[in-house]
Design a protein around this motif. Structure first.
Motif, PDB file in Angstrom:
ATOM      1  N   LYS A  56    -100.395 -16.881 -69.601  1.00 26.14           N
ATOM      2  CA  LYS A  56    -101.225 -16.151 -70.566  1.00 26.14           C
ATOM      3  C   LYS A  56    -101.026 -16.711 -71.964  1.00 26.14           C
ATOM      4  N   TYR A  57     -99.753 -16.956 -72.335  1.00 27.87           N
ATOM      5  CA  TYR A  57     -99.483 -17.550 -73.654  1.00 27.87           C
ATOM      6  C   TYR A  57    -100.135 -18.923 -73.782  1.00 27.87           C
ATOM      7  N   LEU A  58     -99.983 -19.758 -72.743  1.00 20.46           N
ATOM      8  CA  LEU A  58    -100.532 -21.114 -72.793  1.00 20.46           C
ATOM      9  C   LEU A  58    -102.056 -21.092 -72.889  1.00 20.46           C
ATOM     10  N   SER A  75     -89.676 -26.364 -81.362  1.00 21.16           N
ATOM     11  CA  SER A  75     -90.160 -25.173 -80.669  1.00 21.16           C
ATOM     12  C   SER A  75     -89.169 -24.031 -80.826  1.00 21.16           C
ATOM     13  N   PRO A  76     -89.649 -22.782 -81.037  1.00 25.66           N
ATOM     14  CA  PRO A  76     -88.739 -21.645 -81.254  1.00 25.66           C
ATOM     15  C   PRO A  76     -88.059 -21.204 -79.974  1.00 25.66           C
ATOM     16  N   HIS A  77     -86.978 -20.434 -80.121  1.00 30.36           N
ATOM     17  CA  HIS A  77     -86.217 -20.008 -78.947  1.00 30.36           C
ATOM     18  C   HIS A  77     -85.880 -18.513 -78.970  1.00 30.36           C
ATOM     19  N   VAL A  86     -96.146 -18.819 -80.283  1.00 32.78           N
ATOM     20  CA  VAL A  86     -95.972 -20.003 -81.140  1.00 32.78           C
ATOM     21  C   VAL A  86     -95.497 -21.193 -80.300  1.00 32.78           C
ATOM     22  N   ALA A  87     -94.519 -20.939 -79.418  1.00 33.56           N
ATOM     23  CA  ALA A  87     -94.048 -22.011 -78.536  1.00 33.56           C
ATOM     24  C   ALA A  87     -95.192 -22.555 -77.687  1.00 33.56           C
ATOM     25  N   ALA A  88     -96.043 -21.656 -77.194  1.00 31.83           N
ATOM     26  CA  ALA A  88     -97.152 -22.062 -76.327  1.00 31.83           C
ATOM     27  C   ALA A  88     -98.152 -22.954 -77.041  1.00 31.83           C
ATOM     28  N   VAL A 279     -87.643 -10.103 -90.756  1.00 31.62           N
ATOM     29  CA  VAL A 279     -88.371 -10.933 -89.797  1.00 31.62           C
ATOM     30  C   VAL A 279     -87.635 -12.244 -89.547  1.00 31.62           C
ATOM     31  N   VAL A 280     -88.049 -12.922 -88.473  1.00 30.58           N
ATOM     32  CA  VAL A 280     -87.555 -14.264 -88.149  1.00 30.58           C
ATOM     33  C   VAL A 280     -88.765 -15.187 -88.056  1.00 30.58           C
ATOM     34  N   GLY A 281     -88.643 -16.383 -88.622  1.00 30.55           N
ATOM     35  CA  GLY A 281     -89.763 -17.326 -88.644  1.00 30.55           C
ATOM     36  C   GLY A 281     -89.764 -18.273 -87.456  1.00 30.55           C
ATOM     37  N   TYR A 282     -90.981 -18.651 -87.019  1.00 30.84           N
ATOM     38  CA  TYR A 282     -91.143 -19.545 -85.873  1.00 30.84           C
ATOM     39  C   TYR A 282     -92.212 -20.587 -86.175  1.00 30.84           C
ATOM     40  N   ALA A 283     -91.951 -21.830 -85.811  1.00 30.64           N
ATOM     41  CA  ALA A 283     -92.941 -22.890 -86.001  1.00 30.64           C
ATOM     42  C   ALA A 283     -92.995 -23.783 -84.768  1.00 30.64           C
ATOM     43  N   SER A 284     -94.173 -24.278 -84.488  1.00 30.51           N
ATOM     44  CA  SER A 284     -94.362 -25.322 -83.490  1.00 30.51           C
ATOM     45  C   SER A 284     -94.841 -26.558 -84.240  1.00 30.51           C
TER      46      SER A 284
END
Length: 484
Positions: A56-58, A75-77, A86-88, A279-284
């Motif tokens: 679904k994410y992809l 990629s975030p973890h 975001v990872a997707a 919050v925590v930040g995420y980037a791809s």
């Protein structure tokens, strides 16, 4: 009673034997699988649910579409409800032909020195099945800077959470799981580069800033989102990321390989599933291979005027140093000498070697590489005394411009000899911290492949038969050689 005891002991022995399997090198080891540490908390532990959510994410992944082949990915973890989308955005765009994935991750629980690849481990398990470790993991572990800290891998989530995305996105692949302790990221990058094949993907596992307010986090994360794709190491000082060392390692690899960085997606937990107070930040962020990257691995051909200029540059640099003056040579406006290249400068006198030093990897423009190594060959080769002014007229300069080294795969020593190409291949032998190379032109002095390899082993302070050892890494490169 005695028969019963014998039967019990025999049964126990046979039970142990079920876990013994031969390695590819003929040794025996106990298969050991790293079990999931965060299944059921960071992501679902039910296989069907996990596969459905990842798909679904992809499918729904947004973000910038990249042109070109993704070779590296930040990629975030975090838990999937926070960072999965975001990872997707990155994983949805990776090449289906990827067969080896090198995962660089920080160690959140245990501090150590070096980069850890767990010894004896054969697979990482997730609810979707086992992901085998590549044989590359066993070979890379013997390189300088690497160690094995198994306990650091047991609870670490930063590698584990990447795997279900890879298991759904790729048909088949193996991993090299690397946890980073205290280590120079540039040194680690140079250790990894020779093992990067055309179907290798490198993941830097990292979240960005932690536990700031929504607006503050976006402002801080902007430093990372600008510095990382631009491969701007100076601006990385302002980047807050738990996986900063893995990111820096990937950046060094991308710089040397000529990959282009692209920010695909950015969100923080306030955008996905959390409140906006902490919050925590995420980037791809992708690093993409372009045509120039392939050219760096291809055969190098310089123009005649570029060759002549580089020879003049080498001599004028040495002459100026002996006269304690600044070199004066017109600048040649030609793209070939400005490309990132590895090179060697060799000095001959009366037909004999007088100095030879070089840089194997393309870490600087070719013109700078020639200037630096001309000085090193003339004044810093430990085998010779520094060049004197009265020797200038009797020396001859030779320049070798190198392709990027690649690991040579072979089954045994006979297969290695079959694959080596005399007068074409420059060869690097590495075993543990020992490393040595011969340029392609050295083949002229060695009548047989055995003599060439044995001599190279001795040059690296290794046993003369080190080339037959399974733990010795063999890399090859080609060179364009020209002289005065």
């Amino acid at each position: 009673m005695m028969k019963s005891m014998v039967a019990i002991i025999l049964s126990f022995f046979l039970a142990l034997m079920q876990f013994v399997a031969p390695t590819c090198a003929g040794e025996k080891r106990t298969d050991k699988v790293r079990l999931p540490a965060v299944a059921g908390s960071f992501y679902p532990d039910d296989p069907a649910t996990l596969k459905r959510i990842v798909r679904k994410y992809l499918t729904k992944a947004d973000g910038r579409r990249v042109s070109g082949r993704i070779r590296g990915l930040v990629s975030p973890h975090a838990g999937y409800i926070y960072s999965g989308i975001v990872a997707a955005a990155g994983y949805s765009q990776i090449d289906q032909k990827i067969r080896t994935v090198i995962v660089l991750a920080p160690s959140h629980h245990i501090a150590f020195r070096g980069a850890s690849i767990p010894e004896g481990l054969t697979a990482y398990r997730t609810p979707l099945g086992d992901v085998r470790l590549s044989t590359l993991a066993f070979r890379l572990r013997h390189s300088p800077g690497f160690t094995s800290v198994p306990q650091a891998h047991e609870r670490e989530h930063a590698i584990e959470v990447q795997l279900p995305f890879l298991q759904v996105a790729l048909e088949m692949f193996e991993i090299v799981p690397i946890l980073m302790g205290s280590i120079d990221p540039e040194m680690l990058a140079r250790a990894i580069i020779p093992f990067i094949g055309k179907n290798t993907l490198i993941i830097a596992s990292s979240d960005l800033s932690h536990y700031y307010s929504y607006n503050t986090a976006r402002r801080l994360d902007r430093f990372c989102n600008e510095a990382i794709p631009a491969i701007d190491f100076s601006k990385m000082a302002l980047c807050e990321a738990c996986g900063k060392l893995p990111i820096l390692t990937l950046m060094h690899i991308a710089k040397i390989e000529g990959w282009k960085g692209i920010l695909i997606e950015y969100k923080n937990s306030g955008d996905t599933a959390g409140n906006k107070d902490r919050v925590v930040g995420y980037a791809s962020i992708a690093f993409v291979e372009d045509v120039r990257s392939e050219a760096r691995r291809a055969k190098i051909r310089l123009k005649s005027e570029e060759r002549e200029y580089l020879l003049q540059l080498a001599r004028s640099t040495i002459t100026a140093r002996l006269a304690d003056k600044t070199p004066r040579l017109r600048e040649l406006d030609s793209p070939g000498i400005k490309e990132m290249r590895g090179c060697f400068v060799t000095i001959h006198k009366d037909g004999h070697l007088r100095g030879c030093i070089g840089t194997i990897l393309p870490v600087q423009p070719l013109c700078q590489c020639v200037k630096m190594n001309a000085l090193n060959a003339a004044f810093n080769d430990p085998r010779f005394y520094p060049l004197r002014k009265d020797e200038l007229d009797s020396i001859q300069l030779e320049i070798s411009v190198l392709t990027v080294p690649e690991v040579l795969r072979f089954k045994d020593s006979d297969d290695l000899k079959r694959k080596l190409k005399p007068n074409i291949h420059g060869v690097i032998l590495s075993r543990g911290r020992n490393r040595a190379t011969y340029l392609p032109q050295v083949w002229e002095q060695m009548p047989t492949k055995e003599e060439f390899l044995e001599s190279l082993c001795r040059k690296g302070a290794m046993n003369s038969n080190c080339w037959q050892d399974k733990d010795t890494i063999v890399e090859v490169y080609e060179a364009e050689v020209f002289s005065e």
